[in-house]
Design an enzyme around this catalytic site. Structure first.
Site, PDB file in Angstrom:
ATOM      1  CG  ASP A   1      -3.663  -0.683   4.488  1.00 39.61           C
ATOM      2  OD1 ASP A   1      -4.368  -0.084   3.874  1.00 39.61           O
ATOM      3  OD2 ASP A   1      -2.430  -0.607   4.666  1.00 39.61           O
TER       4      ASP A   1
ATOM      5  CG  ASP B   1      -1.757   1.074   1.178  1.00 42.61           C
ATOM      6  OD1 ASP B   1      -2.547   1.624   0.211  1.00 42.61           O
ATOM      7  OD2 ASP B   1      -2.070   1.848   2.355  1.00 42.61           O
TER       8      ASP B   1
ATOM      9  CG  ASP C   1      -2.411   1.629   8.011  1.00 40.93           C
ATOM     10  OD1 ASP C   1      -3.208   0.363   8.042  1.00 40.93           O
ATOM     11  OD2 ASP C   1      -2.637   2.519   7.819  1.00 40.93           O
TER      12      ASP C   1
END
Length: 802
Positions: A677, A476, A673
């Site tokens: 997520d 991400d 994180d």
């Protein structure tokens, strides 16, 4: 449902651990129990409304083992099941050694009801025949003492025995017959040294398992009993010397194996000993020193230079630099000021400060990390489940093959009784279920411990194994590959001006502002001479203005420049180019002229490019997932060399993108994180929560990376592959050894046969080889992993020199 990690002292073998697992699993309310023979601990998942910790401890005692309760940093946490009274047991270990997870200080306390009362010392002694609560180092020393006693009496047995034949021995003393004298010497060489195996075999049978101790008692016991019969009850040949030498080699092997087990759990022992035993707090307006376990949430704690921070909290006053490397792996000290959080067990390097305790006891980061690592080490990899079952069947096979060997050689082939019995004993002793059972847990212990020392926490052994099979790793973008906050990424100066001049003017205007873009400019301009502005004014939606050095500075977007009729000095195309790359462009004008452009963006982390390159070198594709438009996303991906770009992704669509890649037959890892997520991390085959800091208890991740360094993903995968390699090496060795050992011991290659002593040496060497091979992982150079982390100081040398 609650999960607790409890101490179980004195497990003799992998199959002894299996027996305890079976008994714990029978308790109503116990959902799952995993016992780690190497660590001497168990992870128990249970329903608190049905069963409590006292009942679980009682069941462990019923199995014949000692349980001191939950494994926690004892001087940080108050035990959940504190004893009403305590009995102090003189420590057998060096002060400061750790007992399979316990910190051993000047004394070791255990509940009075669990202390062995007079007359029950043997009943409550744990399986190795030592005192209850003895740690692994003390157990190894006890086994060493038994070895030396056995050896001391075995030498004269060997010299006096007819098979010794080295020289004509002196006449036995006191006019005793030779066989009677050998009986006395052999009894001294066997009875006390073999006692732990006898206790272990009885407990294993009572718990419904067959283990190594059963085979030892079958081999040593059969030889000793037959020799005693030949001495006193019937005519026959005794072989006291074979039994005594056999036991010497068995004791030597188990002594070395215990040393290796102690070395494997070094990471946990170091973690448990990190927190200081005492803390200085403010009570009734004055400083009071008290045990760390007595610090309460809300207490004000006083820290001076060089102090270890006792519990987690928030700084109230003072500033300092704190070394957090022992927990997070961050190498540089971290600055602390009022409002910042501090972590228990870290070291204050300079300055004094006071802070309010916010997390104490089992809620501290240290306690959470210890529990996480313990649970990972106690969990079983898929390969270990198979190996455990195979170990159980291996013992049964050894008994059956041993009996068949006797029958074949004595009744079918007509060989002498002594020959057939010797081969039977050889079969019993050569089987090595411990090598098979140690193969996986030893490697998992060392691998997870090495990861913990580097700020990489595996939740379970399955994650360690799954990380080796990843085909794609999705990052991400924000907060993983990028820093997650605006940073100045480029400064373009106009003709006749300098980049430093543009930055200094911008910083002068932005002084005192808490806007994220302003903070980025101020960070970049540190070290420059900044003048004090006057007449500051915010221009809504466009920027700001102020007077610096007697002239007006305009700071903002293109619209502000157009309204103020500022000549862009040929930088209009450059500004458009920067904006097209997804960057925010701040124009700086002074005295009616453009001085420069400041491009601000979410900056790429310094190690991101190296991370991508290292993963690709290992055959792992890298994907970047972001909500940015495709143009911006591809620009960032291009600079990093990323294979797959997943752009324009809404937060709720992240898990779907993981599913799409999995649908293509790929094993997918997700790096995020751990909070925003969470669905994607859960969906992935392996979820990596990055930048967790002290928040290690997140449920969505399989691997917790305490630092915000994406290169730790490389370290995690590299460590996983190295650990799995050790597991496979150990399993192949254990299987190959046993496949070859049985026919050799049974005399299939007659006239080539081996003696029980050689079989004992082979069996002991097999277990020791597996243990030492796993410990060699500590000495292996792995990219992204420090072989000697901040707290690491043990390795193979400990096994050799302890």
């Amino acid at each position: 449902m609650k999960t607790s990690v409890i101490d179980i002292s004195g497990l003799f073998s992998v199959l002894s651990a299996r027996g305890v697992e079976k008994q714990l699993a029978k308790l109503p309310g116990v959902h799952k129990a995993e016992v780690n023979y190497v660590a001497g601990s168990a992870t128990v998942e249970y329903d608190e409304t049905v069963v409590d910790l006292k009942t679980i401890k009682a069941r462990v005692h019923e199995c014949g083992y000692h349980c001191a309760g939950e494994l926690q940093p004892k001087h940080v946490c108050v035990p959940e099941d504190p004893p009403a009274t305590a009995v102090t047991i003189a420590p057998a270990a060096h002060v400061g050694h750790v007992h399979e997870g316990h910190v051993v200080h000047a004394r070791h306390e255990m509940p009075a009801e669990h202390a062995a009362p007079a007359g029950k010392a043997d009943a409550m002694a744990h399986e190795m025949g030592h005192g209850a609560g003895m740690d692994m180092h003390a157990m190894a020393r006890d086994m060493r003492n038994r070895f030396w006693v056995a050896l001391a009496f075995t030498v004269p047995v060997f010299v006096y025995s007819p098979m010794g034949g080295m020289f004509t021995p002196p006449v036995p003393p006191f006019g005793l017959p030779l066989n009677t004298w050998l009986f006395l010497l052999a009894s001294a060489a066997v009875l006390w040294p073999v006692w732990p195996f006898a206790v272990a075999a009885w407990r294993a049978l009572r718990n419904g398992v067959l283990n190594m101790a059963v085979l030892v008692m079958l081999s040593v016991g059969t030889g000793y009993v037959f020799s005693v019969g030949a001495t006193f009850f019937f005519a026959g040949v005794q072989f006291y010397e074979a039994v005594a030498v056999l036991l010497v080699f068995i004791l030597l092997g188990h002594w070395l194996e215990m040393r290796a087990r102690a070395g494997a759990s070094e990471a946990i022992r170091v973690l448990l000993d990190l927190a200081p035993p005492m803390a200085t707090v403010i009570r009734a307006g004055r400083e009071v020193e008290l045990p760390t376990a007595e610090v309460q949430a809300g207490d004000v704690v006083v820290i001076r230079p060089g102090n270890k921070i006792p519990v987690d909290g928030e700084v109230l006053e003072g500033e300092s630099q704190v070394d957090e490397s022992m927990l997070t792996g961050e190498s540089m000290p971290v600055g602390k000021k009022p409002g910042d959080t501090v972590i228990g067990a870290t070291i204050n390097k300079s300055g004094s400060f006071r802070y309010r305790a916010t997390k104490v006891g089992a809620d501290t980061a240290l306690a959470q990390i210890v529990k996480l690592v313990q649970e990972a080490q106690n969990s079983k990899a898929p390969a270990q489940l198979l190996a455990d079952r195979a170990s159980q069947w291996l013992v049964l096979m050894a008994v059956v093959i041993g009996l068949l060997t006797f029958g074949a050689w004595f009744w079918w082939l007509g060989q002498p009784l002594l020959f057939a019995l010797t081969l039977t004993i050889t079969v019993f002793v050569i089987a090595c279920p411990d090598a098979l059972g140690l193969a996986t847990p030893m490697a998992v212990m060392v691998g997870t411990g090495l990861g913990a020392m580097n700020g990489i926490l595996f939740k379970n052994a399955a994650a360690l194994e799954d990380a080796t099979r990843l085909d794609v790793v999705i990052f991400d973008k924000t907060g993983t590959l990028t820093i997650g906050q605006p940073e100045v990424v480029e400064v373009v100066a106009a003709e006749g001006a300098s980049a430093d001049a543009a930055l200094a003017l911008a910083a002068a205007v932005e002084q005192g502002s808490d806007h994220p873009l302003a903070q980025a400019i101020l960070r970049r301009s540190q070290g420059l001479a900044i003048e004090k502005p006057t007449g500051f004014m915010v221009i809504e939606g466009k920027g700001a203005r102020a007077d610096v050095a007697g002239r007006t500075v305009f700071l903002g977007n293109r619209r502000l420049m157009d309204e103020q009729r500022i000549d862009l000095a040929g930088l209009a195309e450059k500004a458009t180019e920067l904006q097209g790359g997804g960057r925010t462009v701040v124009h700086v004008a002074h005295g009616g002229k453009l001085v420069g452009l400041i491009a601000i963006a979410d900056a790429v982390r310094p190690t991101s490019a190296a991370t991508v390159k290292a993963l690709q070198a290992r055959g792992v594709q890298v994907a970047m997932l972001t909500g940015d438009n495709r143009g911006t996303a591809e620009r960032i991906a291009g600079t990093l060399g990323i294979d797959i770009v997943l752009a324009d992704v809404l937060p709720g669509q992240k898990a779907d993108k993981v599913k799409e890649l999995q649908a293509g037959g790929k094993k997918v890892g997700m790096v995020g994180d751990g909070i925003n997520d969470a669905p994607a991390l859960t969906q992935a085959d392996v979820g990596f929560a990055i930048g967790a800091g002290t928040d290690v208890a997140m449920e969505s991740a399989d691997v917790v990376l305490m630092k915000s360094d994406p290169f730790d993903v490389v370290g995690a995968i590299t460590l996983s592959r190295a650990t799995l390699t050790k597991m496979h090496q150990n399993l192949w060795w254990a299987v190959a050894y046993n496949v070859i050992a049985f026919p050799v011991a049974a005399g299939v290659f007659y006239p080539f046969v081996i003696s029980p002593e050689v079989a004992a040496l082979a069996m002991s060497g097999s277990s020791a080889l597996v243990a030492v091979n796993a410990l060699l992982l500590k000495r292996t150079r792995l990219e992204g992993i420090r072989a000697h982390g901040p707290a690491a100081h043990a390795g193979v040398s400990e096994v050799v020199t302890a």
